[in-house]
Design an enzyme around this catalytic site. Structure first.
Site, PDB file in Angstrom:
ATOM      1  N   ARG A  21       3.626   3.236 -15.724  1.00  0.00           N
ATOM      2  CA  ARG A  21       3.053   4.227 -14.804  1.00  0.00           C
ATOM      3  C   ARG A  21       3.814   5.516 -15.054  1.00  0.00           C
ATOM      4  NH1 ARG A  21       1.721   3.569  -8.443  1.00  0.00           N
ATOM      5  NH2 ARG A  21       0.043   2.412  -9.466  1.00  0.00           N
ATOM      6  N   HIS A  66      -6.607   5.333 -14.016  1.00  0.00           N
ATOM      7  CA  HIS A  66      -6.001   4.113 -13.455  1.00  0.00           C
ATOM      8  C   HIS A  66      -6.896   2.929 -13.839  1.00  0.00           C
ATOM      9  CE1 HIS A  66      -3.493   1.676 -11.108  1.00  0.00           C
ATOM     10  NE2 HIS A  66      -3.684   2.161  -9.902  1.00  0.00           N
ATOM     11  N   GLN A 100      -6.821  -0.627 -12.069  1.00  0.00           N
ATOM     12  CA  GLN A 100      -7.391  -0.597 -10.724  1.00  0.00           C
ATOM     13  C   GLN A 100      -8.914  -0.765 -10.776  1.00  0.00           C
ATOM     14  OE1 GLN A 100      -5.918  -0.066  -7.418  1.00  0.00           O
ATOM     15  NE2 GLN A 100      -7.978  -0.798  -6.991  1.00  0.00           N
ATOM     16  N   ASP A 119     -10.305   7.751  -1.630  1.00  0.00           N
ATOM     17  CA  ASP A 119      -8.909   7.744  -2.086  1.00  0.00           C
ATOM     18  C   ASP A 119      -8.195   8.890  -1.355  1.00  0.00           C
ATOM     19  OD1 ASP A 119      -6.592   7.240  -3.528  1.00  0.00           O
ATOM     20  OD2 ASP A 119      -7.359   7.982  -5.443  1.00  0.00           O
ATOM     21  N   CYS A 123      -8.536   2.070  -3.002  1.00  0.00           N
ATOM     22  CA  CYS A 123      -7.543   1.488  -3.918  1.00  0.00           C
ATOM     23  C   CYS A 123      -6.203   1.277  -3.227  1.00  0.00           C
ATOM     24  CB  CYS A 123      -7.383   2.369  -5.150  1.00  0.00           C
ATOM     25  SG  CYS A 123      -6.985   4.081  -4.743  1.00  0.00           S
ATOM     26  N   ARG A 144      -6.043  -7.251  -7.572  1.00  0.00           N
ATOM     27  CA  ARG A 144      -5.132  -6.667  -8.557  1.00  0.00           C
ATOM     28  C   ARG A 144      -4.321  -7.778  -9.233  1.00  0.00           C
ATOM     29  NH1 ARG A 144      -3.607  -1.332  -8.608  1.00  0.00           N
ATOM     30  NH2 ARG A 144      -2.698  -1.976 -10.587  1.00  0.00           N
TER      31      ARG A 144
HETATM   32  N1   CP Z   1      -3.627   1.109  -5.973  1.00  0.00           N
HETATM   33  C1   CP Z   1      -2.384   1.197  -6.502  1.00  0.00           C
HETATM   34  O1   CP Z   1      -2.190   1.413  -7.692  1.00  0.00           O
HETATM   35  O2   CP Z   1      -1.381   0.982  -5.593  1.00  0.00           O
HETATM   36  P1   CP Z   1       0.161   1.215  -5.894  1.00  0.00           P
HETATM   37  O3   CP Z   1       0.393   2.695  -6.019  1.00  0.00           O
HETATM   38  O4   CP Z   1       0.866   0.630  -4.686  1.00  0.00           O
HETATM   39  O5   CP Z   1       0.534   0.503  -7.150  1.00  0.00           O
END
Ligand code: CP
Length: 338
Positions: free
Chosen positions: A102, A129, A132, A227, A268, A296
């Site tokens: 990330r 992402h 996701q 979001d 998400c 997830r």
């Molecule tokens: N949706 C998601 O990626 O959550 P986090 O930021 O907690 O990983």
């Protein structure tokens, strides 16, 4: 070797194969069967930003598949400091079987992937992402109205053109689904993102609608998705963003009632309750946010197995026995039991 940086790097057939693998792993999990398909494998997880779902789902997925995950963050490893990103990728590739990252900037992820000699998974960047949204499509399939094909499903995303919006728009159009984004003109996607979605539609037969009319956007939606309206680093924009979105683009029960009765709410997460969505919607029977979050874990398992299982060595039992015999013999010679 394949990386998983963008769903656009995968065909519709490959994405469906990944989702089917995930469903089979989830079915095994539901029966309490833990399949150690990645026994002794290691995943290096690089996080430049905090995470709940991505971190925990990847770590638990590796553990349940018989492997191990390492949580690596700036300050603990030399990520871009004292050594280049590329050198970090080359070194980690000699020690772990797969990497997940990330990164704040998409370019950092691309640099890692370009230098890595093991698969790299995108765990979110400022552009997209992808893990996701594979999870999101799986969740949509599980909650689809009866007798509806994937290609019939209509997804409406309300709010800022975030990295999740770009990914969701791209995977939905790639799968031949019908995608709508509702936002004030200033917060609608850039032309480059739209061009990708339009190319997908030409190939898939799906559709794309970008509008500022949020009421029209939900009228035929099977799923309403939102979001955050601002992210870390955008705190100075909070007043203008709040003014642009509130109250028209907040997902409320009043707005959801304008959608078909079967419409599901998705997010998400993390969510700002009372900002982009009300508590009432988050906790309503139409909300599938916790099924989505749980998926997830299953999706990470599917992805890890899809990328890594074919790469893991499977030495013959005779070779294992030969090495064990040689090492035991050597140890007895140099380090005999006391
Ligand atoms: N949706 C998601 O990626 O959550 P986090 O930021 O907690 O990983």
């Amino acid at each position: 070797m394949r990386h998983f940086l963008d769903t656009q790097d995968f065909s519709k057939a490959e994405l469906l194969e990944l989702i089917e693998l995930t469903r089979r792993l989830k079915a095994a999990d539901r029966d309490g069967v833990a399949l150690k398909l990645l026994a002794d494998a290691s995943l290096g997880m690089i996080f430049e930003e905090p995470s709940t779902r991505t971190r925990v789902s990847f770590e638990v997925a590796m553990t349940e598949l018989g492997g191990h995950a390492l949580y690596l963050k700036p300050g603990e490893i030399h990520l871009g400091v004292r050594e280049t990103i590329e050198d970090t990728a080359r070194v980690l590739s000699r020690m772990v079987d797969i990497l997940m990252a990330r990164t704040l900037r998409h370019e950092t992820l691309l640099g890692l992937a370009q230098a890595a000699t093991v698969p790299v998974i995108n765990g979110l960047t400022d552009y997209n992402h992808p893990t996701q949204v594979v999870c999101d499509v799986l969740t949509m399939i599980e909650h689809a109205p009866p007798d509806r094909r994937l290609e019939d499903l209509r997804v409406t995303f309300i709010g800022d053109a975030t990295n999740v919006l770009s990914s969701l728009m791209h995977i939905c159009t790639r799968m031949g689904m019908h995608f709508t984004h509702a936002a004030p003109a200033r917060y609608q996607p850039p032309q480059a993102w739209l061009a990708i979605a339009e190319a997908n539609i030409r190939a898939s037969g799906g559709s794309l609608r970008i509008t500022d009319d949020v009421t029209a956007a939900v009228a035929d939606a099977d799923y309403v998705y939102t979001d955050l309206w601002w992210w870390v680093g955008q705190e100075d924009q909070i007043p203008e963003r709040r003014a642009a979105f509130m109250p028209r683009y907040q997902v409320t029960m009043d707005l959801l009632r304008r959608a078909p009765a079967h419409c599901k709410f998705m997010h998400c997460l993390p969510a700002s309750r009372g900002v982009e969505v009300t508590d009432e919607v988050m906790d309503s029977p139409q909300s599938i946010i916790y099924d989505q979050a749980e998926n997830r874990l299953h999706t990470e398992k599917g992805l890890l197995v899809w990328l890594l299982y074919p790469r893991l060595p499977r030495p013959a039992a005779s070779l294992r026995e030969e090495h064990a015999r040689r090492l035991q013999s050597y140890l007895e010679e140099v380090r005999p039991r006391a």
